[in-house]
Scaffold this motif. Structure first.
Motif, PDB file in Angstrom:
ATOM      1  N   ILE A 358       0.847  -1.190   0.000  1.00 47.84           N
ATOM      2  CA  ILE A 358       0.000   0.000   0.000  1.00 47.84           C
ATOM      3  C   ILE A 358       0.882   1.239   0.000  1.00 47.84           C
ATOM      4  CG2 ILE A 358      -1.749   1.289   1.294  1.00 47.84           C
ATOM      5  CD1 ILE A 358      -2.506  -1.478   2.550  1.00 47.84           C
ATOM      6  N   THR A 359       0.554   2.186  -0.856  1.00 49.91           N
ATOM      7  CA  THR A 359       1.267   3.455  -0.911  1.00 49.91           C
ATOM      8  C   THR A 359       0.274   4.599  -0.810  1.00 49.91           C
ATOM      9  OG1 THR A 359       3.028   2.549  -2.311  1.00 49.91           O
ATOM     10  CG2 THR A 359       2.787   4.946  -2.273  1.00 49.91           C
ATOM     11  N   ILE A 360       0.533   5.522   0.125  1.00 48.26           N
ATOM     12  CA  ILE A 360      -0.269   6.739   0.239  1.00 48.26           C
ATOM     13  C   ILE A 360       0.640   7.923  -0.049  1.00 48.26           C
ATOM     14  CG2 ILE A 360      -1.649   8.202   1.748  1.00 48.26           C
ATOM     15  CD1 ILE A 360      -2.576   5.743   3.212  1.00 48.26           C
ATOM     16  N   ALA A 361       0.327   8.636  -1.134  1.00 49.02           N
ATOM     17  CA  ALA A 361       1.125   9.796  -1.559  1.00 49.02           C
ATOM     18  C   ALA A 361       0.243  11.020  -1.734  1.00 49.02           C
ATOM     19  CB  ALA A 361       1.865   9.470  -2.853  1.00 49.02           C
ATOM     20  N   HIS A 362      -0.861  11.055  -0.977  1.00 55.12           N
ATOM     21  CA  HIS A 362      -1.788  12.191  -1.012  1.00 55.12           C
ATOM     22  C   HIS A 362      -2.225  12.495   0.406  1.00 55.12           C
ATOM     23  CE1 HIS A 362      -5.101  14.802  -2.297  1.00 55.12           C
ATOM     24  NE2 HIS A 362      -5.850  14.166  -1.406  1.00 55.12           N
ATOM     25  N   GLU A 363      -2.155  13.774   0.814  1.00 56.42           N
ATOM     26  CA  GLU A 363      -2.548  14.155   2.168  1.00 56.42           C
ATOM     27  C   GLU A 363      -3.999  14.612   2.184  1.00 56.42           C
ATOM     28  OE1 GLU A 363      -1.197  17.055   5.891  1.00 56.42           O
ATOM     29  OE2 GLU A 363      -0.152  17.169   3.957  1.00 56.42           O
ATOM     30  N   SER A 364      -4.768  14.045   3.083  1.00 58.08           N
ATOM     31  CA  SER A 364      -6.158  14.426   3.236  1.00 58.08           C
ATOM     32  C   SER A 364      -6.274  15.652   4.131  1.00 58.08           C
ATOM     33  CB  SER A 364      -6.950  13.273   3.856  1.00 58.08           C
ATOM     34  OG  SER A 364      -8.238  13.695   4.251  1.00 58.08           O
ATOM     35  N   GLU A 365      -7.328  16.448   3.898  1.00 60.10           N
ATOM     36  CA  GLU A 365      -7.592  17.581   4.774  1.00 60.10           C
ATOM     37  C   GLU A 365      -8.101  17.116   6.130  1.00 60.10           C
ATOM     38  OE1 GLU A 365     -10.286  20.160   2.800  1.00 60.10           O
ATOM     39  OE2 GLU A 365      -8.908  20.617   1.146  1.00 60.10           O
ATOM     40  N   SER A 366      -8.637  15.914   6.196  1.00 54.38           N
ATOM     41  CA  SER A 366      -9.150  15.355   7.445  1.00 54.38           C
ATOM     42  C   SER A 366      -8.128  14.405   8.047  1.00 54.38           C
ATOM     43  CB  SER A 366     -10.468  14.616   7.196  1.00 54.38           C
ATOM     44  OG  SER A 366     -11.420  15.461   6.581  1.00 54.38           O
ATOM     45  N   GLY A 367      -8.392  13.994   9.269  1.00 51.70           N
ATOM     46  CA  GLY A 367      -7.518  13.052   9.934  1.00 51.70           C
ATOM     47  C   GLY A 367      -8.321  12.014  10.677  1.00 51.70           C
ATOM     48  N   GLY A 368      -7.616  11.056  11.296  1.00 49.92           N
ATOM     49  CA  GLY A 368      -8.294  10.032  12.061  1.00 49.92           C
ATOM     50  C   GLY A 368      -9.203   9.175  11.211  1.00 49.92           C
ATOM     51  N   ALA A 369     -10.391   8.849  11.744  1.00 49.44           N
ATOM     52  CA  ALA A 369     -11.328   7.981  11.038  1.00 49.44           C
ATOM     53  C   ALA A 369     -11.798   8.592   9.734  1.00 49.44           C
ATOM     54  CB  ALA A 369     -12.521   7.680  11.933  1.00 49.44           C
ATOM     55  N   ALA A 370     -11.784   9.930   9.646  1.00 50.41           N
ATOM     56  CA  ALA A 370     -12.258  10.615   8.437  1.00 50.41           C
ATOM     57  C   ALA A 370     -11.137  10.889   7.439  1.00 50.41           C
ATOM     58  CB  ALA A 370     -12.932  11.931   8.816  1.00 50.41           C
ATOM     59  N   GLY A 371      -9.916  10.525   7.773  1.00 57.28           N
ATOM     60  CA  GLY A 371      -8.787  10.826   6.909  1.00 57.28           C
ATOM     61  C   GLY A 371      -8.321   9.631   6.106  1.00 57.28           C
ATOM     62  N   ASN A 372      -7.184   9.800   5.415  1.00 54.34           N
ATOM     63  CA  ASN A 372      -6.583   8.696   4.683  1.00 54.34           C
ATOM     64  C   ASN A 372      -5.985   7.690   5.666  1.00 54.34           C
ATOM     65  OD1 ASN A 372      -7.151   9.947   2.272  1.00 54.34           O
ATOM     66  ND2 ASN A 372      -5.082  10.703   1.931  1.00 54.34           N
ATOM     67  N   PHE A 373      -6.167   6.423   5.403  1.00 48.71           N
ATOM     68  CA  PHE A 373      -5.383   5.417   6.113  1.00 48.71           C
ATOM     69  C   PHE A 373      -5.184   4.214   5.212  1.00 48.71           C
ATOM     70  CE2 PHE A 373      -9.713   5.209   8.071  1.00 48.71           C
ATOM     71  CZ  PHE A 373     -10.143   3.984   7.588  1.00 48.71           C
ATOM     72  N   ALA A 374      -4.105   3.477   5.486  1.00 49.59           N
ATOM     73  CA  ALA A 374      -3.738   2.361   4.617  1.00 49.59           C
ATOM     74  C   ALA A 374      -4.645   1.158   4.847  1.00 49.59           C
ATOM     75  CB  ALA A 374      -2.280   1.985   4.852  1.00 49.59           C
ATOM     76  N   ILE A 375      -4.837   0.789   6.097  1.00 49.86           N
ATOM     77  CA  ILE A 375      -5.699  -0.339   6.447  1.00 49.86           C
ATOM     78  C   ILE A 375      -6.569   0.083   7.621  1.00 49.86           C
ATOM     79  CG2 ILE A 375      -5.786  -2.723   7.296  1.00 49.86           C
ATOM     80  CD1 ILE A 375      -3.113  -3.205   5.888  1.00 49.86           C
ATOM     81  N   GLY A 376      -7.844  -0.283   7.573  1.00 47.08           N
ATOM     82  CA  GLY A 376      -8.732   0.086   8.660  1.00 47.08           C
ATOM     83  C   GLY A 376      -9.752  -0.979   8.961  1.00 47.08           C
ATOM     84  N   THR A 377     -10.253  -0.955  10.197  1.00 42.47           N
ATOM     85  CA  THR A 377     -11.329  -1.845  10.615  1.00 42.47           C
ATOM     86  C   THR A 377     -12.486  -1.012  11.153  1.00 42.47           C
ATOM     87  OG1 THR A 377     -10.361  -2.062  12.820  1.00 42.47           O
ATOM     88  CG2 THR A 377      -9.767  -3.736  11.196  1.00 42.47           C
ATOM     89  N   ARG A 378     -13.696  -1.511  10.948  1.00 42.26           N
ATOM     90  CA  ARG A 378     -14.895  -0.835  11.427  1.00 42.26           C
ATOM     91  C   ARG A 378     -15.441  -1.534  12.678  1.00 42.26           C
ATOM     92  NH1 ARG A 378     -17.928   3.717  10.105  1.00 42.26           N
ATOM     93  NH2 ARG A 378     -19.809   2.465   9.888  1.00 42.26           N
ATOM     94  N   SER A 379     -16.457  -0.913  13.267  1.00 39.28           N
ATOM     95  CA  SER A 379     -16.981  -1.408  14.543  1.00 39.28           C
ATOM     96  C   SER A 379     -17.602  -2.794  14.435  1.00 39.28           C
ATOM     97  CB  SER A 379     -18.011  -0.427  15.098  1.00 39.28           C
ATOM     98  OG  SER A 379     -19.066  -0.219  14.170  1.00 39.28           O
TER      99      SER A 379
END
Length: 446
Positions: A358-379
């Motif tokens: 996974i490569t992230i080369a773009h910065e989101s204006e948001s962070g945390g759950a609302a931002g860019n992330f490589a891998i995530g899990t939901r509730s």
């Protein structure tokens, strides 16, 4: 049904994964590999069907004449025009294969939502609609060897909608150009029985799609309840590369799929049962690039779950929904309402993510759950394992974000952050709930 004749399921191989989304897939299928599965093999350009391979006359009537139980329908190389949706429910054991056959829809002048009101093409925007959720296709479905022509202006519909009650092999399909009608995305494929199995293999949709506000589509709805957004902008739900179905059960395997930028999700295979995403490439889709979940509504099948003793087991390497051997690249946002992307998003149930890059080369204006992330899990996740993955953060972003208190383990994961101060430990590029870390490094340090 076993997949032979050059249609091997293959194995996951990280070496097969590449960040080059211009990789091409074959768009031809040899009828000889499948003809012994059907009692009839017909050429759709022959009498009495008479489909025009020049693209001048529509093939709608020829399709209706040729479609019969236990029949393999062959499209020789050529151009084939459709002026209405082709819907079939209640048939069984049908193949529709091409040899670099180009499918295009008639000209569209006005479109609202998922219906064309004016133009050479009229009606709903699903070209091939096979089965329904309540009455899925039975027996075998073989479909592929086609190029869907979206390279013209105002072109792009759902090429295939397939609800599978038994077995399906869908392969060797390219969507050429950018989907720019703001309607349903390229494909929806779903298994609808616990013992059903669908293989979706070698699909190129790297051209992606446009947000409907940038097309001639006059959609105004924002939500599924048809409420109207004040600015008339709305969201682009359903303009997704590949979609599953909420009522899915059984097993769906998506492999060797190249998915470019979509205003909504890219590989949105989430639904029910077991989903496997293997050796795929996805990039720059809004919301998420690969999104999956898992329910227990599936049964072991010979194609995947047979052990060395010839027994079917739920305890093999694919005893849960899995994403493996795949590549995700985020280096820009597609046009639309979203300002962040998730590379691989485990949404609910059990799941394994392994051998991915996974490569992230773009910065989101948001962070945390609302931002860019490589891998995530939901509730809704009950257990998630992420192993043997490499994550490159070339702009500020989280390598991992957990939205669940259920067990989550990262094992043998290398994180590299370049060009910004990411901190000194892997925890500094992780958000949400704390996962279990085993041999996880950030720039070589654990």
């Amino acid at each position: 049904m076993t997949f032979d004749g050059g249609s091997s399921l293959g194995e996951a191989n990280p070496a097969n994964a590449t960040s080059n989304i211009d990789t091409e897939v074959s768009t031809a299928i040899d009828p000889a590999a499948y003809e012994d599965r059907f009692s009839e093999v017909v050429d759709i350009t022959d009498d009495p069907y008479g489909a025009d391979p020049s693209g001048e006359d529509p093939i709608d009537e020829a399709l209706m004449l040729a479609w019969e139980d236990d029949t393999l329908i062959v499209f020789p190389q050529g151009q084939y025009k459709m002026t209405q949706s082709f819907r079939r429910t209640g048939w069984r054991d049908v193949g529709l294969i091409g040899q670099n056959a180009v499918i295009r829809h008639g000209d569209v002048e006005t479109i609202r939502g998922h219906t064309v009101d004016e133009g050479e093409y009229r009606g709903g925007t699903m070209l091939f609609q096979i089965g329904t959720a309540n009455q899925p296709h039975q027996g075998e479905l073989i479909f592929g060897g086609f190029v869907f022509d979206w390279a013209r202006e105002n072109a792009g519909m759902r090429g295939l909608y397939a609800m599978i009650g038994d077995r399906a092999e869908i392969r060797n399909i390219a969507f050429n150009g950018v989907h720019d009608l703001g309607t349903h995305g390229n494909m929806r494929v779903a298994t609808m029985a616990p013992d059903a199995f669908a293989l979706v293999d070698s699909i190129d949709m790297s051209g992606g799609g446009m947000h409907y506000t940038d097309t001639i589509n006059t959609r105004e709805t924002e939500n599924y309840d048809e409420s109207i957004s004040e600015g008339g902008f709305g969201q682009s739900w359903s303009t997704t590369g590949i979609a599953g179905h909420p009522s899915m059960s059984g097993t769906a395997l998506f492999q060797n799929v190249i998915c470019g930028p979509w205003p909504d999700n890219g590989l949105y295979v989430q639904g029910g049962g077991r989903q496997i995403v293997r050796n795929c490439i996805a990039s720059n889709s809004g919301t998420s690039n690969i999104r999956f979940n898992h329910t227990d509504d599936w049964e072991p099948i010979p194609e995947i779950d047979e052990n060395e003793e010839g027994e079917l087991t739920r305890d093999g390497p694919y005893g849960q929904s899995t994403v493996e051997g795949s590549v995700v690249l985020i280096d820009r946002m597609p046009p639309g309402v979203h300002d962040a992307q998730r590379s691989i998003w485990h949404y609910a149930g059990e799941g394994v993510i392994r051998d991915c890059k996974i490569t992230i080369a773009h910065e989101s204006e948001s962070g945390g759950a609302a931002g860019n992330f490589a891998i995530g899990t939901r509730s809704g996740v009950t257990e998630s394992i992420i192993e043997n993955c490499r994550i490159s953060l070339l702009e500020p972003a989280d390598a991992f974000y957990s939205g669940t208190s259920a067990p989550v383990t990262l094992r043998d994961v290398d994180i590299v952050a370049e060009g910004w101060d990411a901190g000194s430990s892997p925890a500094s590029v992780m958000g949400g709930q704390t996962p279990s870390l085993e041999s996880v490094t950030l720039n070589g340090s654990s």
